[in-house]
Design a protein around this motif. Structure first.
Motif, mmCIF file in Angstrom:
data_model
loop_
_atom_site.group_PDB
_atom_site.id
_atom_site.type_symbol
_atom_site.label_atom_id
_atom_site.label_comp_id
_atom_site.label_asym_id
_atom_site.label_seq_id
_atom_site.Cartn_x
_atom_site.Cartn_y
_atom_site.Cartn_z
ATOM 1 N N LEU A 9 35.342 53.430 0.415
ATOM 2 C CA LEU A 9 36.029 53.020 1.647
ATOM 3 C C LEU A 9 35.147 53.241 2.876
ATOM 4 C CD1 LEU A 9 39.661 54.275 0.965
ATOM 5 C CD2 LEU A 9 38.832 51.915 0.957
ATOM 6 N N VAL A 10 34.380 54.317 2.883
ATOM 7 C CA VAL A 10 33.453 54.600 3.986
ATOM 8 C C VAL A 10 32.357 53.540 4.030
ATOM 9 C CG1 VAL A 10 31.792 56.264 4.907
ATOM 10 C CG2 VAL A 10 33.935 57.065 3.904
ATOM 11 N N TYR A 11 31.824 53.188 2.857
ATOM 12 C CA TYR A 11 30.769 52.175 2.789
ATOM 13 C C TYR A 11 31.282 50.813 3.229
ATOM 14 C CZ TYR A 11 28.580 55.709 -0.227
ATOM 15 O OH TYR A 11 28.054 56.859 -0.738
ATOM 16 N N ILE A 12 32.477 50.449 2.786
ATOM 17 C CA ILE A 12 33.062 49.161 3.160
ATOM 18 C C ILE A 12 33.300 49.102 4.659
ATOM 19 C CG2 ILE A 12 35.149 47.753 2.973
ATOM 20 C CD1 ILE A 12 35.172 48.473 -0.026
ATOM 21 N N ASP A 13 33.784 50.191 5.238
ATOM 22 C CA ASP A 13 33.999 50.238 6.687
ATOM 23 C C ASP A 13 32.681 50.024 7.435
ATOM 24 O OD1 ASP A 13 35.665 50.755 9.051
ATOM 25 O OD2 ASP A 13 34.501 52.612 9.204
ATOM 26 N N ALA A 14 31.623 50.660 6.977
ATOM 27 C CA ALA A 14 30.308 50.505 7.614
ATOM 28 C C ALA A 14 29.800 49.068 7.482
ATOM 29 C CB ALA A 14 29.310 51.479 7.004
ATOM 30 N N ILE A 15 29.986 48.467 6.333
ATOM 31 C CA ILE A 15 29.554 47.081 6.135
ATOM 32 C C ILE A 15 30.342 46.140 7.040
ATOM 33 C CG2 ILE A 15 29.559 45.162 4.478
ATOM 34 C CD1 ILE A 15 28.840 47.272 2.314
ATOM 35 N N GLU A 16 31.645 46.349 7.147
ATOM 36 C CA GLU A 16 32.463 45.481 8.003
ATOM 37 C C GLU A 16 32.081 45.624 9.479
ATOM 38 O OE1 GLU A 16 36.513 46.292 6.825
ATOM 39 O OE2 GLU A 16 36.335 44.924 5.118
ATOM 40 N N LYS A 17 31.775 46.823 9.918
ATOM 41 C CA LYS A 17 31.317 47.019 11.301
ATOM 42 C C LYS A 17 29.964 46.351 11.520
ATOM 43 C CE LYS A 17 33.879 51.220 12.252
ATOM 44 N NZ LYS A 17 33.846 52.671 12.432
ATOM 45 N N ALA A 18 29.084 46.452 10.549
ATOM 46 C CA ALA A 18 27.770 45.808 10.648
ATOM 47 C C ALA A 18 27.914 44.291 10.692
ATOM 48 C CB ALA A 18 26.887 46.223 9.477
ATOM 49 N N ARG A 19 28.834 43.750 9.900
ATOM 50 C CA ARG A 19 29.075 42.301 9.898
ATOM 51 C C ARG A 19 29.551 41.810 11.261
ATOM 52 N NH1 ARG A 19 32.461 41.978 4.281
ATOM 53 N NH2 ARG A 19 30.693 41.833 2.846
#
Length: 63
Positions: free
Chosen positions: A12-22
């Motif tokens: 969930l932490v990784y997905i949140d970081a990817i979505e913010k980067a996107r």
């Protein structure tokens, strides 16, 4: 580590970081994982379902 632990505590932490980067820089963002079974690389389950839901593509790196 179990898939449940990986999904609830780490993925969930990784997905949140990817979505913010996107949002900042559109493009194809990838998640690099090793062959740990909890990542869902050998047996699809909770982890792969969550990655599919959020359209997270991954690179498999040897352990």
């Amino acid at each position: 580590m179990t898939q449940k632990y990986y999904v609830e505590r780490l993925l969930l932490v990784y997905i949140d970081a990817i979505e913010k980067a996107r949002q900042k820089i559109p493009g194809n963002w990838l998640l690099q994982e090793d062959g740990d079974p909890s990542h869902g690389t050998k047996k699809p389950g909770l982890a792969q379902a969550l990655k599919d839901k959020h359209k997270v593509k991954r690179i498999i790196h040897p352990a």
